[in-house]
Scaffold this active site. Sequence first.
Site, short mmCIF file in Angstrom:
data_model
loop_
_atom_site.label_atom_id
_atom_site.label_comp_id
_atom_site.label_asym_id
_atom_site.label_seq_id
_atom_site.Cartn_x
_atom_site.Cartn_y
_atom_site.Cartn_z
N ALA A 1 -11.99 -1.29 16.71
CA ALA A 1 -12.31 -2.57 17.86
C ALA A 1 -11.80 -3.88 17.22
O ALA A 1 -11.19 -4.66 17.95
CB ALA A 1 -14.01 -2.55 17.67
N GLU B 1 8.22 -1.07 11.51
CA GLU B 1 7.00 -2.22 11.46
C GLU B 1 7.34 -3.31 10.72
O GLU B 1 8.30 -3.40 9.96
CB GLU B 1 6.08 -1.23 10.59
CG GLU B 1 6.53 -0.82 9.17
CD GLU B 1 5.90 -1.89 8.16
OE1 GLU B 1 5.15 -2.95 8.59
OE2 GLU B 1 6.06 -1.81 6.79
N CYS C 1 0.85 -1.39 0.04
CA CYS C 1 0.08 0.03 -0.07
C CYS C 1 0.84 1.21 -0.19
O CYS C 1 0.43 2.37 -0.34
CB CYS C 1 -0.98 0.02 1.33
SG CYS C 1 -0.18 -0.09 2.73
#
EC number: 1.2.1.70
Length: 390
Positions: free
Chosen positions: A181, A101, A47
Site C-alpha cells: 500500500a 531499473e 542490496c
Amino acid sequence: MALPLYLVGLSHKTAPLEVRERAALDPVVALPAALSALGKGVVLSTCNRTELYGVGSPEKARAFLLSRGVVPRHLYVKEGVEALRHLYRVAAGLDSLVVGEAQILGQVREALFLARRQGATESLLEKAFQSAIALGKRARSETGIGMGAVSVAYAALDLALAVYGDLSGLSVAVLGAGEMAELFLTHLKAHGVGRILVVNRTEEKAQALAERFGGEAFGLPALPQVLRQADLVVASAAAPHYLVGPEDLPKRAKPLFLIDIALPRNIDPRVGDLPHAYLYNLDDLKRVVDRNLRARAGEIPKVEALIEKALGDYMEWYAGHRVREAIRALEAWARVQAAKAQPEAGPVELEKAAGRLAHPFILGLKRRALDRVGGPPCPEDCLLYRLSRT
C-alpha cells in the site's frame, strides 16, 4: 598499455542473500574502512551487489571482501576493459535483478560522491564513473530499457493511468496499510492524485499512512462508505477472507475500477461480473509486467551498442591521458638536459632549447598512441621508464 582498472565484487548472480548481507558496507563505518584498505578506489554497495573498483592490482580488494566472510566462489574479478564494461552494464541497468531499473544509476552516482569525499578517487576512476553515469542517462533517454511497469505496485498505477489518464480529479481508496500500500501510494502521490482514502483493520495504522501522503484514514467498518466515494479501489490488505463482495457495491452512475493486489485476494471475483465494476487481479498485473519485461529485453542490444561506443570513447581518452603523462615527463627531462648543455643560458633560452629537444619525441607519441592502447607496451611507457632512470 593495458587499462589498469580492476573490479572485485559479488552480486545477486553469484551470492545468496546472507552472503550479500555480510559483504554490504555501511557508509558511516565500513565504507571508509574499505576505501582505506584500497588506497584509491570506489565502492558500490547496494542490496544486490558489493563491488570494489580500483587501479592496479585487485589483490587488496579481494582480501578485503574475503575478510568479511565471503568465500572465493562468490567473487568475480574483472580487469582492464572488462572491468569498465561491467561498470557500464551496471549503470545502464543491464546487470540488475530487474533489467532497466532506475535506482542503480543514483547508487553509482552516490558511490562516486562518497569516494570523492574520502579523497579516494584518481583520474582513471573519476573518468570511468563519470562516463558510466552519462551512459546510464543515455540508455534511459535513448532506448526503452527503463520503460513500462515491472513491479506489481507500478503496474497497478500503469493500469490506473491507462483507464483514467489524469488522476488529479479522482478519489482513490487503498485497502491495507502495509508495504505494498505504501509503495502504491508513493507512485500515486507522484502523479498528483486528487483524494486518498486509506482503509485498514487497525485505524491507527491507516492514520499513520494517510498522514504521510495527505490522505484520510478509516477503520474497516467504514469500508462501505468509502467504496461509495471512490473512483478507484486498490486492495492490498492482509486478510483471510474477502473484504469486498458484490453486495458491497450497489449500482452506481459511474463505473468503479478495482485492482486487487492482495494474496489471498481481498475482493470476491464475482465483483467482476457487475455491470458497473471492472476488476483486475494479480494475474492481470503479472501479464502487464511480463509484457514490459519482454519489451525491455528487446532493448538490450541498443544499450549494448551504446556501451561499446562509450568504451571506445573512454579508451581514446585513456590513450591521450597516457600521452599527456609521457609529454610531461619528456618536457621535464628536456629541461634537465638543456640546463646541463647550456649552464650559462637564461630561462627563456633554456625553455626554447628544451622545446626543440622534446618536440620530435612528442610528435611521434601523438601519432602512435591511439594504435597501441590495449596492445603491447606503448612507446610512451618505454619513455616513461627510461626517463625515470635518467
